[in-house]
Design an enzyme around this catalytic site. Structure first.
Site, PDB file in Angstrom:
ATOM      1  N   HIS A 252      44.960  33.713  36.034  1.00 17.24           N
ATOM      2  CA  HIS A 252      44.797  34.120  37.426  1.00 17.24           C
ATOM      3  C   HIS A 252      45.094  32.921  38.315  1.00 17.24           C
ATOM      4  O   HIS A 252      44.779  31.781  37.973  1.00 17.24           O
ATOM      5  CB  HIS A 252      43.369  34.632  37.680  1.00 17.24           C
ATOM      6  CG  HIS A 252      43.218  35.360  38.985  1.00 17.24           C
ATOM      7  ND1 HIS A 252      43.028  34.702  40.181  1.00 17.24           N
ATOM      8  CD2 HIS A 252      43.237  36.686  39.268  1.00 17.24           C
ATOM      9  CE1 HIS A 252      42.941  35.600  41.149  1.00 17.24           C
ATOM     10  NE2 HIS A 252      43.058  36.796  40.628  1.00 17.24           N
ATOM     11  N   GLU A 307      42.929  42.684  35.208  1.00 17.02           N
ATOM     12  CA  GLU A 307      43.923  43.679  34.815  1.00 17.02           C
ATOM     13  C   GLU A 307      43.739  44.165  33.383  1.00 17.02           C
ATOM     14  O   GLU A 307      44.061  45.311  33.060  1.00 17.02           O
ATOM     15  CB  GLU A 307      45.331  43.091  35.004  1.00 17.02           C
ATOM     16  CG  GLU A 307      45.668  42.865  36.470  1.00 17.02           C
ATOM     17  CD  GLU A 307      46.762  41.841  36.665  1.00 17.02           C
ATOM     18  OE1 GLU A 307      47.149  41.183  35.670  1.00 17.02           O
ATOM     19  OE2 GLU A 307      47.223  41.676  37.801  1.00 17.02           O
TER      20      GLU A 307
END
Length: 362
Positions: A252, A307
């Site tokens: 991320h 995700e």
């Protein structure tokens, strides 16, 4: 003479707004939304309650949760009436693009703020487009139901279980806002021009469709499908990393440790039981990928992000992969509208500078 100043690539570390909506602490893996840690928020508050909190913080005026529930129910009904003009022009169009067309057609509804008309329309657009892609008739909304439960009912044509509705509700709460991410920044830029909220939200959705932002959950399932069996996990991941490929669902831009939203969604998936993706297999993939990334990229912490478990949760709920990004937008629309309201109330026209490196005339 042009004097060049130092550029922050990707605007890293540049504060573009002052906000009371959410705070992301990437070093410690913490997300605070409307004054509450995301794990506590997902446990204690449903989507409508969170929307009320975000709009209250954005406008600096109390927004009644009961009003929000009524507005969103009525907005779903109003949005459904407009779908008769949207569905003919989206027939045969990929769902992610068709959803953009639907969002572009959102208009104010009587008796409610524009932000309520926008957030209320999102699940109707998503559900109608999924039904159309499956060759099925759209299902009229039930304004008495919760946002998450009605989305599942409209998409499936039958009422979901309480566990399923709660799982989707936890997802919508978890993804509703996340600091100055790319789509929220896009929404705030448009809002700063004093364009209306619908235009700001459309800009947010367009940014969300990119694979570096909201478009990654579907490839997580593609990856799991390709690996297929536990004995292929190491071979597949090692080969992908050797080719320099990104492992979807890991890493991320902000978080240097584990994404806190991943654990919230993992718990939601576990409460659903053994539906959809094999959780044991997914856990093995996750564990091996984390170890492999630590070895391959020792200078970067690439941990599980939102995700990975978004894909597994939405799959467990029977939501088609082509609808993952639109369903993400159903939740994130709460944050987009709140940020747009806050930007127009407290900010000014966003107009950054650029460093020119082209030729100059003689």
């Amino acid at each position: 003479m042009i004097i060049h100043t130092k550029s922050a690539a990707g605007l890293d570390g540049v504060a573009a707004a002052v906000t009371a909506l959410s705070h992301v602490d990437g070093e410690h893996g913490e997300l605070i939304v409307a004054g509450t840690r995301i794990g506590d928020l997902a446990e204690r508050t449903d989507f409508e309650g969170l929307v009320a909190r975000l709009w209250s913080a954005a406008s600096a005026k109390p927004v009644n949760e009961t009003d929000v529930r009524r507005w969103l129910g009525e907005a779903r009904v109003a949005a459904f009436a407009r779908m008769k003009t949207v569905l003919p022009v989206t027939d045969g169009v990929p769902t992610i693009e068709a959803f953009r067309i639907g969002v572009a057609g959102i208009s104010p509804a009587d008796g409610m703020p524009l932000e309520a008309a926008i957030v209320g329309a999102m699940p109707v657009i998503a559900a109608c487009l999924v039904r159309q892609a499956q060759g099925e008739a759209p299902v009229e909304p039930d304004p008495s139901m919760g946002h998450a439960a009605d989305l599942l009912r409209m998409m499936r044509g039958e009422v979901a279980s309480d566990d399923e509705a709660k799982a989707l509700d936890a997802y919508l709460v978890t993804v509703a806002d996340h600091g100055m991410n790319a789509s929220t920044f896009a929404a705030r830029v448009v809002a700063s021009t004093q364009a209306d909220l619908a235009m700001s939200v459309l800009a947010g959705y367009c940014a969300l469709t990119g694979p570096l932002h909201g478009g990654a959950p579907e490839p997580v399932l593609d990856m799991l499908d390709t690996i297929a069996t536990p004995d292929r996990i190491g071979e597949w991941i090692d080969a992908a990393l050797a080719r320099g490929e990104r492992l979807m669902g890991f890493g991320h831009r902000i978080y240097k440790v584990r994404d806190p939203r991943a654990d919230v969604l993992k718990q939601a998936v576990e409460r659903l039981g053994g539906r959809g993706t094999d959780l044991g297999f997914a856990a093995e993939v996750e564990a091996y990928a984390r170890r492999a990334l630590e070895i391959a990229k020792p200078d970067r912490r690439l941990d599980t992000n939102v995700e990975f478990y978004t894909a597994i949760l939405l799959d467990a709920l029977g939501i088609p992969r082509r609808a993952f990004t639109p369903v993400f937008a159903v939740g994130r629309s709460a944050g987009w509208t709140a940020h747009a309201i806050e930007q127009q109330r407290t900010g000014r026209l966003l107009r950054p500078t650029a460093i020119y490196t082209g030729a100059m005339p003689e």
